[in-house]
Structures are given as structure tokens and as C-alpha cells.
Design an enzyme around this catalytic site. Structure first.
Site, short mmCIF file in Angstrom:
data_model
loop_
_atom_site.label_atom_id
_atom_site.label_comp_id
_atom_site.label_asym_id
_atom_site.label_seq_id
_atom_site.Cartn_x
_atom_site.Cartn_y
_atom_site.Cartn_z
NE ARG A 56 -51.51 31.78 -73.04
CZ ARG A 56 -51.55 30.79 -73.91
NH1 ARG A 56 -50.79 29.73 -73.74
NH2 ARG A 56 -52.35 30.85 -74.95
CG ASP A 156 -53.04 17.98 -73.42
OD1 ASP A 156 -53.62 18.21 -74.50
OD2 ASP A 156 -52.19 18.77 -72.93
C1 LIG Z 1 -54.18 23.33 -80.03
S1 LIG Z 1 -54.44 22.04 -78.90
C2 LIG Z 1 -55.05 20.77 -79.98
C3 LIG Z 1 -56.19 20.02 -79.36
C4 LIG Z 1 -56.79 18.93 -80.24
N1 LIG Z 1 -55.84 17.92 -80.57
C5 LIG Z 1 -57.39 19.51 -81.50
O1 LIG Z 1 -56.82 19.36 -82.57
O2 LIG Z 1 -58.47 20.13 -81.40
C6 LIG Z 1 -52.77 21.48 -78.56
C7 LIG Z 1 -52.66 20.59 -77.33
O3 LIG Z 1 -51.36 20.01 -77.32
C8 LIG Z 1 -50.93 19.89 -75.98
N2 LIG Z 1 -49.46 19.76 -75.94
C9 LIG Z 1 -48.53 20.70 -76.15
N3 LIG Z 1 -47.29 20.20 -76.00
C10 LIG Z 1 -47.44 18.89 -75.70
C11 LIG Z 1 -46.53 17.83 -75.41
N4 LIG Z 1 -45.21 18.01 -75.40
N5 LIG Z 1 -47.04 16.60 -75.14
C12 LIG Z 1 -48.39 16.40 -75.13
N6 LIG Z 1 -49.29 17.36 -75.37
C13 LIG Z 1 -48.83 18.59 -75.66
C14 LIG Z 1 -51.44 21.17 -75.33
O4 LIG Z 1 -51.54 21.07 -73.93
C15 LIG Z 1 -52.80 21.35 -76.03
O5 LIG Z 1 -53.86 20.83 -75.26
#
Ligand SMILES: C[S@@+](CC[C@H](N)C(=O)[O-])C[C@H]1O[C@@H](n2cnc3c(N)ncnc32)[C@H](O)[C@@H]1O
Length: 286
Positions: A56, A156
Site C-alpha cells: 500500500r 469516515d
Molecule cells: C472495514 S470498514 C467497515 C465499513 C462498514 N462500517 C461496514 O461495516 O461494512 C472500516 C472503516 O473504518 C474506517 N476507519 C478506520 N479508522 C477510523 C477512524 N479513526 N475514524 C473513522 N473511521 C475510521 C476506515 O476508513 C474504513 O472505511
């Protein structure tokens, strides 16, 4: 005998594209990445994720024309601009999602919404590329009593996925969408857009999208509490201390009796002062 002209000696340097695949990611640099992403996003990168980090961040090295991971991290720490930091965070988040993922939440929610004639305020954080908030929007539109208002804030930390979410365009064979919902809530692309679907504008306009870092200091911006918060499959990336902090902050943003929906492997039943369990990974704010 005349000597050949030496004008072209030494030969002009030919700039080769950097072969990042062959670049080593020394343990010390991996540790630096772990420290920085933890500080910025709360993400606890497990050891064993070296290959993921390598692939990445390689793209960013190439983009910035930097010869090693150490050089990239030096640049980031010494003079990283906000866009450069954002790019680093965007590269390291994991954004897996789908429409109606963990469907039992949407079924339970539909039932609850039927009685909310006064409407609801909903926050979907860690919304990724938008499949989750649009699933929520469909259920809100289908299940709330006629004319009940709703608002749906989608956030996000990753600005790139948020841009995809805002666009609301997906492949027509996206997982999780029934033929009925496809017909009711999406427009089908034609011509150059064949094979794509777009969420209908009337529904799309009910959502708003903003970047928000769950471990940041912007919680004060929520002046009006929410009825429902979706925070799914993001806490698994945080360590226990960070999870506790985020949960306490979410508690503050919810109305008493409001609901928190968590991911399938996120269990908050120890937080008895803050939440009461309302079924599988659903919690009521106390
Ligand atoms: C695995 S995805 C989950 C997406 C969705 N909530 C679902 O359950 O299908 C995790 C998401 O968390 C976001 N994320 C990670 N760290 C974060 C933070 N500190 N604050 C806000 N979002 C965050 C990532 O960018 C990613 O889009």
C-alpha cells in the site's frame, strides 16, 4: 587517428521507474508505520501486516519519487503536509463493506422504525464506500411512517472512500441488493454507464457526507444527539483503551434510549454503565 568525440561521455542518466517491489521494508520502518497510523487513526496494525504495508505504501513512494520507505517516512514526519498525511491514512485503512452487511441489524431496525412517527437522526460512522449508509437510507425510506423526517450523517476518516460514497455509483451486480430494492432505489446506467447503478437523487439528497476521525478531537461538533449510531467493523482495528474512549464519546452523542449498532465481532457488553445489550451486537444507550 582521430579519436571519437567524447561529448556523450559519461552517458546521460536514464531515469528508471523505481522498482518498489524489490525495495526492502526494514523492521524499524514497519514499526514507524505502526506508530504513526496508531497516532493518527487509532489503527492497531498487527505484526504480520508487513506485506500489506509494503504494497500500500509503495504506490506513495513512487508518487513522491522517494527511494526508500525510510526516505518516505522521514519526509512525512519532517515536512508532511495535511494532504500527504491524509494520503498515508487513506492508504492504510481497510474498507471492506457491502450492502446490507449483517442483515439482522436492518431487519431489527425496520421493525423499530415503524413506530417513529417523529422521525430519527442517524449517524453512520466508518461508512466506507457508502454501501452501509445507503442500506440504512433504504430501510429508513421503506420503514418510517409516511412523512416522518430523517437525517443521515455519514462519516469516515478516509477521504477517498468518502468521495466514492458521495458519488453513490456501484456495479449493477453489487452484493446484497434484492431485485425489488434495485428497482425502487437505483437508476440503471445506459450507454457508457451500462453495468452501473446510481442511488436515486431523492434518496441520495437525504444523506450528508463529512470526514470524521473517531479518535480525533471534533466530537464537540455534535450539538444535537442522535437516535441511532452505526459504528460497525472499525473498533476491531482499535486497542482496548481506544475502544473505551470512542465508546464513551459515542454514548455522549446518543439520546438516552438511543441505539448503537456494532460489528459482528465487536462486543461491548462489559460497558454496563453506558449501554444495555438489545440483542446481537445492538446496544441501548443508558
Ligand atoms: C472495514 S470498514 C467497515 C465499513 C462498514 N462500517 C461496514 O461495516 O461494512 C472500516 C472503516 O473504518 C474506517 N476507519 C478506520 N479508522 C477510523 C477512524 N479513526 N475514524 C473513522 N473511521 C475510521 C476506515 O476508513 C474504513 O472505511
Amino acid at each position: 587517428m582521430a579519436l571519437p568525440a567524447l561529448a556523450s561521455y559519461p552517458p546521460p542518466a536514464v531515469s528508471q521507474p523505481l522498482d518498489t517491489a524489490a525495495l526492502p521494508l526494514p523492521a524499524a520502518d514497519f514499526e514507524r508505520v505502526r506508530r504513526l497510523i496508531h497516532q493518527r487513526a487509532g489503527i492497531h496494525l498487527q505484526s504480520g501486516k508487513e506485506a500489506m504495508v509494503h504494497s500500500r505504501l509503495s504506490r506513495l513512494l513512487r508518487e513522491h519519487g522517494l527511494p526508500s520507505f525510510a526516505a518516505y517516512l522521514d519526509e512525512l514526519e519532517r515536512s508532511g503536509t495535511e494532504p500527504m498525511w491524509q494520503q498515508f491514512v487513506n492508504a492504510l485503512t481497510t474498507n471492506l463493506t457491502s450492502f446490507f452487511r449483517e442483515e439482522h441489524h436492518f431487519t431489527a431496525l425496520a421493525e423499530l422504525l415503524r413506530h417513529k412517527a417523529q422521525g430519527v437522526r442517524v449517524w453512520c460512522n466508518a461508512a466506507s464506500t457508502g454501501e452501509e449508509p445507503y442500506s440504512l437510507a433504504m430501510v429508513l425510506a421503506e420503514s418510517l411512517p409516511a412523512n416522518a423526517p430523517f437525517s443521515l450523517l455519514c462519516t469516515d476518516i478516509d477521504t477517498q472512500v468518502l468521495a466514492t460514497a458521495r458519488r453513490g455509483v456501484y456495479p449493477a451486480d453489487a452484493r446484497g441488493l434484492s431485485p425489488e430494492r434495485l428497482k425502487r432505489h437505483f437508476l440503471r446506467g445506459t450507454g457508457a454507464n451500462a453495468g452501473q447503478i446510481r442511488i436515486k437523487p431523492d434518496l441520495a439528497k437525504r444523506l450528508s457526507f463529512e470526514p470524521f476521525n473517531l479518535i480525533g478531537n471534533q466530537w464537540g461538533r455534535f450539538t444535537e444527539p442522535f437516535d441511532i449510531v452505526f459504528c460497525r467493523n472499525v473498533m476491531i482495528y482499535f486497542d482496548a483503551t481506544t475502544q473505551k474512549r470512542v465508546l464513551a464519546a459515542i454514548h455522549q452523542t446518543l439520546k438516552p434510549g438511543g441505539l448503537l449498532f456494532a460489528g459482528h465481532s465487536e462486543n461491548f457488553s462489559d460497558e454496563k454503565q453506558l449501554f444495555k445489550s438489545r440483542g446481537k451486537t445492538m446496544y441501548e444507550r443508558l
